[in-house]
Design an enzyme around this catalytic site. Structure first.
Site, short mmCIF file in Angstrom:
data_model
loop_
_atom_site.label_atom_id
_atom_site.label_comp_id
_atom_site.label_asym_id
_atom_site.label_seq_id
_atom_site.Cartn_x
_atom_site.Cartn_y
_atom_site.Cartn_z
N SER A 112 37.70 49.55 29.86
CA SER A 112 37.39 48.21 29.36
C SER A 112 35.95 47.91 29.70
CB SER A 112 38.30 47.16 30.01
OG SER A 112 37.88 45.84 29.69
N TYR A 133 41.71 43.23 37.81
CA TYR A 133 41.66 44.02 36.58
C TYR A 133 40.38 44.86 36.49
CZ TYR A 133 41.89 44.89 31.49
OH TYR A 133 41.92 45.46 30.24
#
Length: 258
Positions: free
Chosen positions: A149, A162
């Site tokens: 990501s 995250y």
């Protein structure tokens, strides 16, 4: 072939994409099926897996179901062994499963921290190990592709764990590239930006937050799920046979602006 056109076909390949019943996972599965690969659809919900398989088959693709919680490591290993026996050892693994709990480190409980690290990072490490071992045993010039990501390179307030997990996945991409490159197995990553998926429905539905996302992106919009397909097919194909240990950012330019 040297001097010829690059080969983007996935004809005859077998691809396992985790978390592929919707969103970017399904978009990758659909692109692989259209490129000639047999595709294994994975998810925890039997109905969702069945629907995704049916969609690919209806479009002329070849798809198989794998109803399995990838985060259950013991069950994951047993399911992978059965998969190899019944369908074959995957030539391509796409680590796509991930969860996100948007909290600061101070707000996150130990249970939430462990859950994110386990699901997003540990499960991918374990499955990649199983897949790589199968590829080595079968002398398969395989592809391991991991969805990281842009959050693996960028940080923001109230969203601490995250990015840590995603940065760990980027490290895994490089570690696998070094360890399994001698076996003709490449390891690469894709770092998606802001895509219009079911997971991001809440952000897209918030006028202020959605406007901030669109306003920062040089292309001035959210990404469409199908726009991840080019990168995913490229990295899985013979055209990327000399690409190893790289994380390809697909974000419309979001991460280069400030």
């Amino acid at each position: 072939m040297s001097g010829g056109l690059p080969d983007f076909s996935l004809q005859g390949r077998l691809a396992l994409i985790t978390g592929s019943t919707q969103g970017l996972g399904f978009a990758i599965a659909a692109a692989y099926a259209a490129s000639g690969a047999r595709v294994i659809i994975n998810g925890r919900n039997p109905d969702g897996v069945a629907r995704a398989v049916a969609r690919l088959v209806a479009g002329g693709g070849k798809a198989y179901p794998l109803v399995q919680d990838i985060a259950d490591l013991n069950a994951q290993e047993a399911a992978f062994r059965r998969l190899c026996e019944q369908i074959g050892t995957p030539d391509i693994l796409v680590n796509n499963v991930g969860i996100r709990i948007r909290k600061s480190l101070a707000q996150a409980s130990l249970a939430e921290i462990l859950e994110i690290i386990h699901v997003d990072l540990v499960a991918a490490i374990h499955l990649s190990k199983l897949a790589a071992q199968g590829m080595v045993a079968g002398a398969i010039a395989g592809r391991i592709i991991t969805m990281t990501s842009i959050a693996g390179e960028l940080a923001r307030i109230d969203d601490a764990i995250y990015p840590i997990a995603k940065q760990g996945l980027a490290g895994m991409v490089r570690a696998l590239a070094v360890e399994y490159g001698p076996h003709a197995i490449t390891s690469n990553g894709i770092a998606p930006g802001t895509f219009a998926t079911e997971t991001n429905a809440g952000l897209m539905g918030d006028p202020i937050k959605s406007a901030a996302v669109v306003g920062r992106n040089p292309l001035g919009r959210w990404g469409r799920p199908d726009e991840i397909a080019g990168a995913a097919v490229f990295l899985a194909s013979a055209a990327a046979s000399y690409v190893n240990g790289h994380v390809l950012v697909v974000d419309g330019g979001f991460s280069i602006t400030y």
